[in-house]
Design an enzyme around this catalytic site. Sequence first.
Site, PDB file in Angstrom:
ATOM      1  CG  ASP A   1      38.604  41.257  37.381  1.00 22.59           C
ATOM      2  OD1 ASP A   1      37.507  41.800  37.513  1.00 22.59           O
ATOM      3  OD2 ASP A   1      39.673  41.745  37.780  1.00 22.59           O
TER       4      ASP A   1
ATOM      5  CD  GLU B   1      40.504  47.965  39.262  1.00 21.00           C
ATOM      6  OE1 GLU B   1      40.593  47.823  40.485  1.00 21.00           O
ATOM      7  OE2 GLU B   1      39.440  47.743  38.648  1.00 21.00           O
TER       8      GLU B   1
HETATM    9  C1  FRU Z   1      39.106  44.531  38.664  1.00 19.76           C
HETATM   10  C2  FRU Z   1      39.610  44.229  40.061  1.00 19.76           C
HETATM   11  C3  FRU Z   1      41.102  43.950  40.022  1.00 19.76           C
HETATM   12  C4  FRU Z   1      41.293  43.074  41.226  1.00 19.76           C
HETATM   13  C5  FRU Z   1      40.011  42.283  41.270  1.00 19.76           C
HETATM   14  C6  FRU Z   1      39.513  41.975  42.657  1.00 19.76           C
HETATM   15  O1  FRU Z   1      37.752  44.304  38.496  1.00 19.76           O
HETATM   16  O2  FRU Z   1      39.314  45.305  40.921  1.00 19.76           O
HETATM   17  O3  FRU Z   1      41.907  45.100  40.019  1.00 19.76           O
HETATM   18  O4  FRU Z   1      42.419  42.249  41.102  1.00 19.76           O
HETATM   19  O5  FRU Z   1      39.048  43.049  40.593  1.00 19.76           O
HETATM   20  O6  FRU Z   1      38.394  41.153  42.631  1.00 19.76           O
END
Ligand code: FRU
Length: 503
Positions: A40, A214
């Site tokens: 992300d 998310e």
């Molecule tokens: C989304 C996610 C988020 C988390 C991060 C961990 O892709 O799963 O929810 O904060 O990636 O790398």
Amino acid sequence: MKRLLIILLIFPFFLFAQNQETPHWRPTKHFSPPKNWTNDPNGLIFFQGEYHLFYQHNPYENQWGHMSWGHAVSKDLLSWENLPVAIPEDSVWIFSGTVVADVQNTSGFSTQSEGCLVAIYTADYHGKKENQHLAYSNDRGRTWTKFVGNPVLDLNKKDFRDPHIFWHKSSQHWIMSTVLPLEYKVVFFGSKNLKNWDKIGEFGQQGDMRKIWECPSLIELPVDGNYQNTKWLLMISSNGVTDGFTGMQYFVGDFDGKNFTNNNPPETKLYVDFGKDYYAGIPFNNPPENQKLMLGWLASWQYAGEIPTFPWKGTMSIPREISFKTFPEGIRLIQQPIEALKHKNENRIFEKDNFVLSEEKELTGNSLFSKNSYLIEVEFELKSAKKFGFKIGQKKDKTDKKKVLQETVIGYDTKTKELYIDRTKSGKIIKDSFGSVEKVNLALQDKKLKLQILVDKSSVEVFGNDGKVALTDLFFPEAGTNQFSIFTEKGKVNVKHLKIWDL
Ligand code: FRU
């Protein structure tokens, strides 16, 4: 014994193949880390003349793990300078979050008159628990101090993450959106100082609930370009349009400083992107006046770990300008690649207007567009064709030119009225589910179709009819596989306007 010997002999070759560098898949105008893993984008913000991109990063390996915040800065959103890791893991992983510019020093962290940057992120206790932490920087994001009073928000939950924060002018509060992923809920919190948070509202249990929720974000956008008439965009990363694949959905509504109300019936499902590779997108905070930008991660959790690039894994999208437009079916999100792309390499442009196409024509040549990195703007007018569009990353048999060995097709099917990306023959198919055709319904307007297509080595982002729909896919053509053609099938199409920027 014989089998063991064979395995021992083959293993070094396997390792070698895994670790071969893949410069032909390294994007030129999209951010990718010099090495190792990213997922992300985090803490997107414009501050004192620089755009900051923090990113989920494993500083040690080319796979997910040791989650920390990587950091890059840019003046133009197209060339990025990678900086040292901003927030490293310690006893917890540093999961996704936001950065805000605390110009009024509400937090008391600032030692500068111009304010400081504050990062709000999820601390993940190696899968056992999640809560929200702060870190701050008084040197334009170059160094960060973790707040001694962490956590600042704790619900004693295993899954509670991805805070997105902005300054809400009318209520004079910081507003945080977070998710309870397994409950398909966004929870809103308010704060005066970024340190003490009160729950103010929640929203959820509607839209697409096929996958956990998310990376929420909430932003106010003008409708039809009118800043006096605004609506709120609530974006969530969850299931995309394709069953079983991650993607992004959005809601259009109102926000009164506490609660978000969906303007559509709860069962309405709206998707940000109709390809398979756009996830975890969030808007930029504190942008220069009236700029509304977002950026996402180009991958799907279904196969992100198997992406064949080395020594890095993971690429960000091109920043997209976002707005709302009214259509007969309601207010919908509009996305366009940033204008700045067109101001790069002005001299390397190909332009041709008003020509009728009745067969496939290769456009590669004159060394232009031979690098799989270009922006196309085109307007087609349908005559009699069944299908038309472009074929990129093409490779044809040397003796039998009709025989296509590799290609990724960006086309329009006039029968089904669908815009599509077909990557079934695109090169390396990293998993069965990767070799697919992604499509979206899009009506022609007066028999016309406008497309913006951004190809950058191993990704293609397609924007249809002035950004009404977006389709994003990764593709991995063999090195040197970069012919490209414009095509029509079973009939003619008029190309009213075609312009290509070689990037
Ligand atoms: C989304 C996610 C988020 C988390 C991060 C961990 O892709 O799963 O929810 O904060 O990636 O790398």
